[in-house]
Design an enzyme around this catalytic site. Sequence first.
Site, PDB file in Angstrom:
ATOM      1  N   ARG A  23       0.820  -1.221   0.000  1.00  0.00           N
ATOM      2  CA  ARG A  23       0.000   0.000   0.000  1.00  0.00           C
ATOM      3  C   ARG A  23       0.850   1.265   0.000  1.00  0.00           C
ATOM      4  NH1 ARG A  23      -5.705  -0.406   1.582  1.00  0.00           N
ATOM      5  NH2 ARG A  23      -6.278  -2.507   1.025  1.00  0.00           N
ATOM      6  N   ARG A  27      -3.568   7.024   0.663  1.00  0.00           N
ATOM      7  CA  ARG A  27      -4.022   8.210   1.376  1.00  0.00           C
ATOM      8  C   ARG A  27      -3.011   8.948   2.228  1.00  0.00           C
ATOM      9  NH1 ARG A  27     -10.219   8.254   2.097  1.00  0.00           N
ATOM     10  NH2 ARG A  27     -10.522   6.026   2.140  1.00  0.00           N
ATOM     11  N   ARG A  36      -6.999  11.908  -5.769  1.00  0.00           N
ATOM     12  CA  ARG A  36      -8.197  11.252  -5.259  1.00  0.00           C
ATOM     13  C   ARG A  36      -9.303  12.269  -4.926  1.00  0.00           C
ATOM     14  NH1 ARG A  36     -11.892   9.305  -3.535  1.00  0.00           N
ATOM     15  NH2 ARG A  36     -12.098   7.632  -2.010  1.00  0.00           N
ATOM     16  N   ASP A  72      -7.106  -2.581  -7.183  1.00  0.00           N
ATOM     17  CA  ASP A  72      -7.578  -3.196  -5.959  1.00  0.00           C
ATOM     18  C   ASP A  72      -7.891  -4.653  -6.236  1.00  0.00           C
ATOM     19  OD1 ASP A  72      -8.473  -2.252  -3.074  1.00  0.00           O
ATOM     20  OD2 ASP A  72      -9.818  -3.847  -3.738  1.00  0.00           O
ATOM     21  N   TYR A 149     -14.803 -11.662   0.543  1.00  0.00           N
ATOM     22  CA  TYR A 149     -15.513 -10.436   0.151  1.00  0.00           C
ATOM     23  C   TYR A 149     -16.813 -10.766  -0.581  1.00  0.00           C
ATOM     24  CZ  TYR A 149     -11.747  -7.539   1.811  1.00  0.00           C
ATOM     25  OH  TYR A 149     -10.841  -6.914   2.623  1.00  0.00           O
TER      26      TYR A 149
HETATM   27  O1  1CP Z   1       0.051   0.730  -3.327  1.00  0.00           O
HETATM   28  C1  1CP Z   1      -0.437  -0.416  -3.379  1.00  0.00           C
HETATM   29  O2  1CP Z   1      -0.167  -1.312  -2.560  1.00  0.00           O
HETATM   30  C2  1CP Z   1      -1.313  -0.758  -4.573  1.00  0.00           C
HETATM   31  C3  1CP Z   1      -2.710  -0.605  -4.412  1.00  0.00           C
HETATM   32  C4  1CP Z   1      -3.604  -1.541  -3.599  1.00  0.00           C
HETATM   33  C5  1CP Z   1      -3.499  -2.903  -3.304  1.00  0.00           C
HETATM   34  C6  1CP Z   1      -2.357  -3.857  -3.603  1.00  0.00           C
HETATM   35  C7  1CP Z   1      -4.833  -1.098  -3.083  1.00  0.00           C
HETATM   36  C8  1CP Z   1      -5.337   0.275  -3.189  1.00  0.00           C
HETATM   37  N1  1CP Z   1      -5.486  -2.163  -2.547  1.00  0.00           N
HETATM   38  C9  1CP Z   1      -4.699  -3.285  -2.640  1.00  0.00           C
HETATM   39  C10 1CP Z   1      -5.015  -4.646  -2.223  1.00  0.00           C
HETATM   40  C11 1CP Z   1      -6.154  -4.889  -1.315  1.00  0.00           C
HETATM   41  N2  1CP Z   1      -7.413  -4.326  -1.327  1.00  0.00           N
HETATM   42  C12 1CP Z   1      -6.157  -5.859  -0.292  1.00  0.00           C
HETATM   43  C13 1CP Z   1      -5.005  -6.793  -0.001  1.00  0.00           C
HETATM   44  C14 1CP Z   1      -3.932  -6.177   0.782  1.00  0.00           C
HETATM   45  C15 1CP Z   1      -4.262  -5.789   2.221  1.00  0.00           C
HETATM   46  O3  1CP Z   1      -4.564  -6.697   2.999  1.00  0.00           O
HETATM   47  O4  1CP Z   1      -4.186  -4.606   2.504  1.00  0.00           O
HETATM   48  C16 1CP Z   1      -7.409  -5.829   0.330  1.00  0.00           C
HETATM   49  C17 1CP Z   1      -7.883  -6.689   1.486  1.00  0.00           C
HETATM   50  C18 1CP Z   1      -8.202  -4.857  -0.340  1.00  0.00           C
HETATM   51  C19 1CP Z   1      -9.633  -4.536  -0.074  1.00  0.00           C
HETATM   52  C20 1CP Z   1      -9.893  -3.106   0.183  1.00  0.00           C
HETATM   53  N3  1CP Z   1      -9.622  -2.113  -0.709  1.00  0.00           N
HETATM   54  C21 1CP Z   1     -10.469  -2.504   1.312  1.00  0.00           C
HETATM   55  C22 1CP Z   1     -11.034  -3.220   2.508  1.00  0.00           C
HETATM   56  C23 1CP Z   1     -10.083  -3.612   3.551  1.00  0.00           C
HETATM   57  C24 1CP Z   1     -10.858  -4.378   4.615  1.00  0.00           C
HETATM   58  O5  1CP Z   1     -10.675  -4.041   5.792  1.00  0.00           O
HETATM   59  O6  1CP Z   1     -11.633  -5.272   4.284  1.00  0.00           O
HETATM   60  C25 1CP Z   1     -10.505  -1.111   1.092  1.00  0.00           C
HETATM   61  C26 1CP Z   1     -11.028  -0.048   2.021  1.00  0.00           C
HETATM   62  C27 1CP Z   1      -9.947  -0.885  -0.184  1.00  0.00           C
HETATM   63  C28 1CP Z   1      -9.806   0.419  -0.872  1.00  0.00           C
HETATM   64  C29 1CP Z   1      -8.448   0.807  -1.291  1.00  0.00           C
HETATM   65  N4  1CP Z   1      -7.606   0.021  -2.055  1.00  0.00           N
HETATM   66  C30 1CP Z   1      -6.453   0.708  -2.339  1.00  0.00           C
HETATM   67  C31 1CP Z   1      -6.580   2.006  -1.724  1.00  0.00           C
HETATM   68  C32 1CP Z   1      -5.551   3.103  -1.822  1.00  0.00           C
HETATM   69  C33 1CP Z   1      -7.821   2.066  -1.068  1.00  0.00           C
HETATM   70  C34 1CP Z   1      -8.413   3.248  -0.327  1.00  0.00           C
HETATM   71  C35 1CP Z   1      -9.361   3.905  -1.250  1.00  0.00           C
HETATM   72  C36 1CP Z   1      -9.444   5.385  -1.169  1.00  0.00           C
HETATM   73  O7  1CP Z   1      -8.568   6.118  -1.669  1.00  0.00           O
HETATM   74  O8  1CP Z   1     -10.475   5.848  -0.663  1.00  0.00           O
END
Ligand code: 1CP
Length: 341
Positions: A23, A27, A36, A72, A149
């Site tokens: 990540r 943000r 964003r 994502d 999910y």
């Molecule tokens: O920079 C990076 O790592 C690349 C971008 C990336 C990746 C690899 C994002 C952007 N998401 C992910 C993978 C991802 N998404 C995972 C696996 C990794 C982890 O465990 O963190 C998971 C579980 C998600 C699901 C997800 N996406 C959630 C829910 C988390 C939960 O608690 O269930 C959420 C809130 C997101 C949104 C998201 N994805 C990525 C960003 C930057 C964001 C935030 C969105 C925003 O800007 O509002």
Amino acid sequence: MNDRFLRACSGEAVAPVPVWLMRQAGRYLPAYQEVRGKTSFLALCKTPELAARVTIQPVDILGVDAAILFSDILIPLEAMGVGLEFHEGRGPVLDPPVRSRRDVEALRPIDPQSDVPFVLDTIRILRRELAGRVPLIGFSGAPFTLATYLIEGGTSRSFVHVKRLMFEAPGLFHRLMGLLAEVATAYLQAQIRAGVQAVQLFDTWAGILARRDYEEFAFPYTERILAGLAGLGVPRISFVFGGGHLLDLIGTGSADVIGLDWRTDLSTAVARLGVGKVFQGNLDPCALFLPESALRERIKTIVKEGRRARAHIFNLGHGVLPEIPPEKARLVVDLVHEVSA
Ligand code: 1CP
């Protein structure tokens, strides 16, 4: 061309140790917030020029040794026919949740070229714009995490729906997992053809499973994906969050690199799986709240433990938190390079 990350993936002990942060785009970076602020998260993922721009931000700002595609893990699920929305604060919502035979039958496999062309276009732009500066990592959710999910309809604390389906209707659950493995394989093959130079499978929730249930219901599907990518010349990283109790099993698998969260010391992982493996990890993301001297000591310890493995790629044990000042993330990258030089 900085190929430290790829050399470490292929088993070379590299100095300085390569580092990237899960990540790393997002943000906590004002530059991300600026992009964003003008567009929704989904629109950002689906606009190749913007997705490429935020992918490169941490390469410029932090000096990491690899870029990871901005997208994502839930994106391909929408293409399978499920509604996907991201709500501020509440996280993702998948609608309708998949809980019956009819729901599973309504899902379809994806054709990445026509269903997620924006992902492949983002990769092509990135390879051009990165111009060999650092390698590009592609990714997919692992089948079990994608299933959570789909079945829960979003994020969950108890995972009662996913476990209920798994135990009440194991045949149906296996069928869903088979379909998700097929989708993830096609998705990653397409990413590789478009130009990603490594891939990571994120299994964020498989750690909720007992070892025997992971072995029966999840691990075979991750292995199926890894097998479908073997021979494509691209290293495969497998990251199971909270997977310490599954490590022996994961070690029997075919991932080229094993990702660890902070709960399993690298030295413990090496002792259990042997010195022949490549590991990625594993600083607690909250350790970035430590003062610099204590942070440096933690990083030194991880680098030292990583030297016992065949090769080591430094990372956090999970994603960068939104509360982290960018300067602190930059400091981690600099310290890793400095103490491992
Ligand atoms: O920079 C990076 O790592 C690349 C971008 C990336 C990746 C690899 C994002 C952007 N998401 C992910 C993978 C991802 N998404 C995972 C696996 C990794 C982890 O465990 O963190 C998971 C579980 C998600 C699901 C997800 N996406 C959630 C829910 C988390 C939960 O608690 O269930 C959420 C809130 C997101 C949104 C998201 N994805 C990525 C960003 C930057 C964001 C935030 C969105 C925003 O800007 O509002």
